[in-house]
Design a protein around this motif. Structure first.
Motif, PDB file in Angstrom:
ATOM      1  N   TYR A 234       0.823  -1.201   0.000  1.00  0.00           N
ATOM      2  CA  TYR A 234       0.000   0.000   0.000  1.00  0.00           C
ATOM      3  C   TYR A 234       0.865   1.261   0.000  1.00  0.00           C
ATOM      4  CZ  TYR A 234      -4.010  -2.936   1.123  1.00  0.00           C
ATOM      5  OH  TYR A 234      -5.001  -3.883   1.081  1.00  0.00           O
ATOM      6  N   LYS A 235       0.497   2.177  -0.897  1.00  0.00           N
ATOM      7  CA  LYS A 235       1.199   3.466  -0.913  1.00  0.00           C
ATOM      8  C   LYS A 235       0.663   4.379   0.186  1.00  0.00           C
ATOM      9  CE  LYS A 235       2.550   3.491  -5.786  1.00  0.00           C
ATOM     10  NZ  LYS A 235       2.208   2.091  -6.045  1.00  0.00           N
ATOM     11  N   ARG A 236      -0.611   4.140   0.580  1.00  0.00           N
ATOM     12  CA  ARG A 236      -1.179   4.957   1.644  1.00  0.00           C
ATOM     13  C   ARG A 236      -0.882   4.315   2.996  1.00  0.00           C
ATOM     14  NH1 ARG A 236      -5.431   1.867  -0.264  1.00  0.00           N
ATOM     15  NH2 ARG A 236      -6.435   0.592   1.316  1.00  0.00           N
ATOM     16  N   GLU A 237      -1.054   5.104   4.033  1.00  0.00           N
ATOM     17  CA  GLU A 237      -0.897   4.598   5.395  1.00  0.00           C
ATOM     18  C   GLU A 237      -2.095   3.730   5.759  1.00  0.00           C
ATOM     19  OE1 GLU A 237      -0.488   6.436   9.928  1.00  0.00           O
ATOM     20  OE2 GLU A 237      -0.573   7.766   8.178  1.00  0.00           O
ATOM     21  N   LEU A 238      -1.845   2.620   6.416  1.00  0.00           N
ATOM     22  CA  LEU A 238      -2.938   1.767   6.858  1.00  0.00           C
ATOM     23  C   LEU A 238      -3.533   2.294   8.161  1.00  0.00           C
ATOM     24  CD1 LEU A 238      -1.550  -1.848   6.295  1.00  0.00           C
ATOM     25  CD2 LEU A 238      -3.005  -0.511   4.780  1.00  0.00           C
ATOM     26  N   ASN A 239      -4.823   2.075   8.313  1.00  0.00           N
ATOM     27  CA  ASN A 239      -5.513   2.393   9.563  1.00  0.00           C
ATOM     28  C   ASN A 239      -5.284   1.214  10.518  1.00  0.00           C
ATOM     29  OD1 ASN A 239      -7.267   3.051  11.610  1.00  0.00           O
ATOM     30  ND2 ASN A 239      -9.115   3.046  10.360  1.00  0.00           N
ATOM     31  N   GLU A 240      -4.073   1.162  11.072  1.00  0.00           N
ATOM     32  CA  GLU A 240      -3.654  -0.012  11.824  1.00  0.00           C
ATOM     33  C   GLU A 240      -4.484  -0.220  13.091  1.00  0.00           C
ATOM     34  OE1 GLU A 240       0.551  -0.586  12.382  1.00  0.00           O
ATOM     35  OE2 GLU A 240       1.011   0.659  10.619  1.00  0.00           O
ATOM     36  N   VAL A 241      -4.830   0.848  13.771  1.00  0.00           N
ATOM     37  CA  VAL A 241      -5.580   0.729  15.029  1.00  0.00           C
ATOM     38  C   VAL A 241      -6.902   0.011  14.796  1.00  0.00           C
ATOM     39  CG1 VAL A 241      -6.778   2.006  16.843  1.00  0.00           C
ATOM     40  CG2 VAL A 241      -4.505   2.745  16.100  1.00  0.00           C
ATOM     41  N   ASP A 242      -7.650   0.431  13.770  1.00  0.00           N
ATOM     42  CA  ASP A 242      -8.954  -0.178  13.517  1.00  0.00           C
ATOM     43  C   ASP A 242      -8.818  -1.563  12.885  1.00  0.00           C
ATOM     44  OD1 ASP A 242     -10.367   1.885  14.655  1.00  0.00           O
ATOM     45  OD2 ASP A 242     -10.580   3.001  12.781  1.00  0.00           O
ATOM     46  N   ARG A 243      -7.755  -1.795  12.120  1.00  0.00           N
ATOM     47  CA  ARG A 243      -7.528  -3.147  11.593  1.00  0.00           C
ATOM     48  C   ARG A 243      -7.257  -4.134  12.733  1.00  0.00           C
ATOM     49  NH1 ARG A 243      -6.093  -4.431   6.126  1.00  0.00           N
ATOM     50  NH2 ARG A 243      -6.500  -2.703   4.694  1.00  0.00           N
ATOM     51  N   ILE A 244      -6.498  -3.703  13.720  1.00  0.00           N
ATOM     52  CA  ILE A 244      -6.259  -4.566  14.882  1.00  0.00           C
ATOM     53  C   ILE A 244      -7.573  -4.822  15.613  1.00  0.00           C
ATOM     54  CG2 ILE A 244      -5.182  -4.685  17.173  1.00  0.00           C
ATOM     55  CD1 ILE A 244      -3.193  -5.211  14.966  1.00  0.00           C
ATOM     56  N   ARG A 245      -8.375  -3.785  15.791  1.00  0.00           N
ATOM     57  CA  ARG A 245      -9.682  -3.956  16.437  1.00  0.00           C
ATOM     58  C   ARG A 245     -10.569  -4.927  15.656  1.00  0.00           C
ATOM     59  NH1 ARG A 245     -12.572   1.508  16.922  1.00  0.00           N
ATOM     60  NH2 ARG A 245     -14.073   0.256  18.095  1.00  0.00           N
ATOM     61  N   ALA A 246     -10.377  -4.960  14.321  1.00  0.00           N
ATOM     62  CA  ALA A 246     -11.191  -5.821  13.453  1.00  0.00           C
ATOM     63  C   ALA A 246     -10.628  -7.231  13.331  1.00  0.00           C
ATOM     64  CB  ALA A 246     -11.308  -5.189  12.067  1.00  0.00           C
ATOM     65  N   GLY A 247      -9.549  -7.531  14.064  1.00  0.00           N
ATOM     66  CA  GLY A 247      -9.068  -8.902  14.104  1.00  0.00           C
ATOM     67  C   GLY A 247      -7.828  -9.205  13.290  1.00  0.00           C
ATOM     68  N   PHE A 248      -7.225  -8.184  12.679  1.00  0.00           N
ATOM     69  CA  PHE A 248      -5.975  -8.411  11.965  1.00  0.00           C
ATOM     70  C   PHE A 248      -4.843  -8.614  12.971  1.00  0.00           C
ATOM     71  CE2 PHE A 248      -8.230  -6.893   8.330  1.00  0.00           C
ATOM     72  CZ  PHE A 248      -7.524  -7.345   7.219  1.00  0.00           C
ATOM     73  N   SER A 249      -3.903  -9.470  12.603  1.00  0.00           N
ATOM     74  CA  SER A 249      -2.718  -9.643  13.428  1.00  0.00           C
ATOM     75  C   SER A 249      -1.659  -8.630  12.991  1.00  0.00           C
ATOM     76  CB  SER A 249      -2.163 -11.061  13.284  1.00  0.00           C
ATOM     77  OG  SER A 249      -1.648 -11.255  11.965  1.00  0.00           O
ATOM     78  N   GLN A 250      -0.720  -8.356  13.868  1.00  0.00           N
ATOM     79  CA  GLN A 250       0.390  -7.468  13.520  1.00  0.00           C
ATOM     80  C   GLN A 250       1.179  -8.042  12.354  1.00  0.00           C
ATOM     81  OE1 GLN A 250       1.114  -4.517  14.353  1.00  0.00           O
ATOM     82  NE2 GLN A 250       0.274  -4.079  16.369  1.00  0.00           N
ATOM     83  N   ASP A 251       1.291  -9.368  12.304  1.00  0.00           N
ATOM     84  CA  ASP A 251       2.030 -10.014  11.221  1.00  0.00           C
ATOM     85  C   ASP A 251       1.351  -9.763   9.878  1.00  0.00           C
ATOM     86  OD1 ASP A 251       4.151 -11.838  10.269  1.00  0.00           O
ATOM     87  OD2 ASP A 251       2.467 -13.176   9.826  1.00  0.00           O
ATOM     88  N   GLU A 252       0.021  -9.857   9.847  1.00  0.00           N
ATOM     89  CA  GLU A 252      -0.706  -9.601   8.595  1.00  0.00           C
ATOM     90  C   GLU A 252      -0.514  -8.151   8.145  1.00  0.00           C
ATOM     91  OE1 GLU A 252      -4.549 -12.540   8.508  1.00  0.00           O
ATOM     92  OE2 GLU A 252      -4.605 -10.898   9.935  1.00  0.00           O
ATOM     93  N   ILE A 253      -0.572  -7.228   9.077  1.00  0.00           N
ATOM     94  CA  ILE A 253      -0.401  -5.812   8.735  1.00  0.00           C
ATOM     95  C   ILE A 253       1.013  -5.560   8.200  1.00  0.00           C
ATOM     96  CG2 ILE A 253      -0.274  -3.485   9.720  1.00  0.00           C
ATOM     97  CD1 ILE A 253      -2.641  -4.276  11.533  1.00  0.00           C
ATOM     98  N   LEU A 254       2.009  -6.156   8.821  1.00  0.00           N
ATOM     99  CA  LEU A 254       3.380  -6.000   8.342  1.00  0.00           C
ATOM    100  C   LEU A 254       3.545  -6.546   6.942  1.00  0.00           C
ATOM    101  CD1 LEU A 254       5.493  -6.837  11.519  1.00  0.00           C
ATOM    102  CD2 LEU A 254       5.403  -4.649  10.302  1.00  0.00           C
ATOM    103  N   LYS A 255       2.924  -7.696   6.649  1.00  0.00           N
ATOM    104  CA  LYS A 255       3.013  -8.278   5.322  1.00  0.00           C
ATOM    105  C   LYS A 255       2.370  -7.362   4.277  1.00  0.00           C
ATOM    106  CE  LYS A 255       3.244 -13.229   6.371  1.00  0.00           C
ATOM    107  NZ  LYS A 255       2.539 -14.523   6.238  1.00  0.00           N
ATOM    108  N   LEU A 256       1.211  -6.786   4.614  1.00  0.00           N
ATOM    109  CA  LEU A 256       0.534  -5.890   3.690  1.00  0.00           C
ATOM    110  C   LEU A 256       1.361  -4.643   3.429  1.00  0.00           C
ATOM    111  CD1 LEU A 256      -3.126  -6.108   5.037  1.00  0.00           C
ATOM    112  CD2 LEU A 256      -2.350  -6.887   2.800  1.00  0.00           C
ATOM    113  N   LYS A 257       2.034  -4.149   4.446  1.00  0.00           N
ATOM    114  CA  LYS A 257       2.827  -2.913   4.316  1.00  0.00           C
ATOM    115  C   LYS A 257       4.142  -3.153   3.576  1.00  0.00           C
ATOM    116  CE  LYS A 257       3.261  -0.312   7.988  1.00  0.00           C
ATOM    117  NZ  LYS A 257       3.473   0.044   9.413  1.00  0.00           N
ATOM    118  N   ASN A 258       4.696  -4.342   3.718  1.00  0.00           N
ATOM    119  CA  ASN A 258       6.063  -4.563   3.260  1.00  0.00           C
ATOM    120  C   ASN A 258       6.194  -5.473   2.061  1.00  0.00           C
ATOM    121  OD1 ASN A 258       7.015  -2.990   5.422  1.00  0.00           O
ATOM    122  ND2 ASN A 258       6.968  -4.750   6.805  1.00  0.00           N
TER     123      ASN A 258
END
Length: 259
Positions: A234-258
């Motif tokens: 993603y070129k944009r910043e992720l809404n990490e706080v709400d993604r975590i609230r919605a059940g995403f893991s930190q690992d999934e967010i890192l994979k999407l970002k990187n």
């Protein structure tokens, strides 16, 4: 006492394109469902998706051909684009119920709750759009979400991954950053309410992805790449706080970002 057949009733609502009828049919059916007056058909075979129900309401164009509006039509066109996402989300939730048969009762409870929310969201945004003298169908739309719906018809895991963990979660990002730019008080309040409720929708998608994936051990990002091979981080910043609230893991967010 009148009894409703579950899948046939959902099919009828899904295919209905008259907004007033669609929503009134859902309200009546959902009331029966919550009262325990709905029966699940055995050995039901859903029909393949053909055309989206909004094909009778909106002109459908490829995304690259959608006009960009300025001036007096800029805000109405923006509202209409959100309205179309909400309409699509109604049919996604309905097809989630119709397409995948024989699942735990809680699954159908979850996605009918989502459908009820999306109908309310649609009505709220439509009210804002009407203030500008426009209604649903007055602007062209694209059918990207419908094609994602068709392309995931064969797999509950892929349906949850693409429509809920990917597309709907992208909406958490978009809504959050749109809110930072909006000055309109009533619209901002409305979008804040929608964002809060969409978090619960993505959380349900995450829950049922985990359910469908428990014996498959599929990687979420691999599913995204299967359907969107040109996906890049993603070129944009992720809404990490709400993604975590919605059940995403930190690992999934890192994979999407990187990736």
């Amino acid at each position: 006492m009148e009894s409703y057949m579950f899948y046939k009733s959902v099919e009828e609502i899904l295919n209905e394109s008259n907004l007033e009828l669609k929503f009134s049919k859902f309200k009546k059916f959902y009331s029966k469902f919550r009262a325990g007056q709905v029966e699940f058909e055995e050995n039901f075979q859903p029909k393949p998706l053909n055309l989206p129900s909004y094909a009778k309401i909106c002109q459908i164009l490829p995304p690259k051909d959608l006009p960009k509006f300025k001036g007096d039509k800029k805000i109405p066109a923006f509202l209409h684009s959100i309205l179309h996402i909400e309409y699509s989300a109604i049919d996604i939730a309905l097809d989630d119920c119709y397409r995948f048969v024989g699942l735990p009762f809680e699954y159908y409870v979850d996605f009918l709750e989502i459908c009820e929310d999306e109908i309310r969201h649609f009505s709220m945004i439509e009210k804002e759009l009407l203030k500008f003298g426009f209604k649903y169908g007055d602007f062209a739309v694209h059918d990207g979400l419908f094609f994602a719906l068709k392309n995931t018809s064969h797999s509950l895991a892929e349906r949850m991954a693409i429509l809920h963990k990917y597309s709907e979660a992208n909406g958490l990002d978009a809504n959050y950053f749109i809110l930072k730019k909006i000055d309109n008080g009533s619209l901002k309040e409305l979008l804040e309410q929608i964002l809060e409720e969409e978090i619960s929708h993505v959380k349900k998608g995450n829950k049922w992805f985990d359910y469908a994936n428990k014996d498959l051990n599929l990687d979420f990002l691999d599913i995204v790449l299967k359907h969107y091979p040109k996906f890049k981080n993603y070129k944009r910043e992720l809404n990490e706080v709400d993604r975590i609230r919605a059940g995403f893991s930190q690992d999934e967010i890192l994979k999407l970002k990187n990736y």
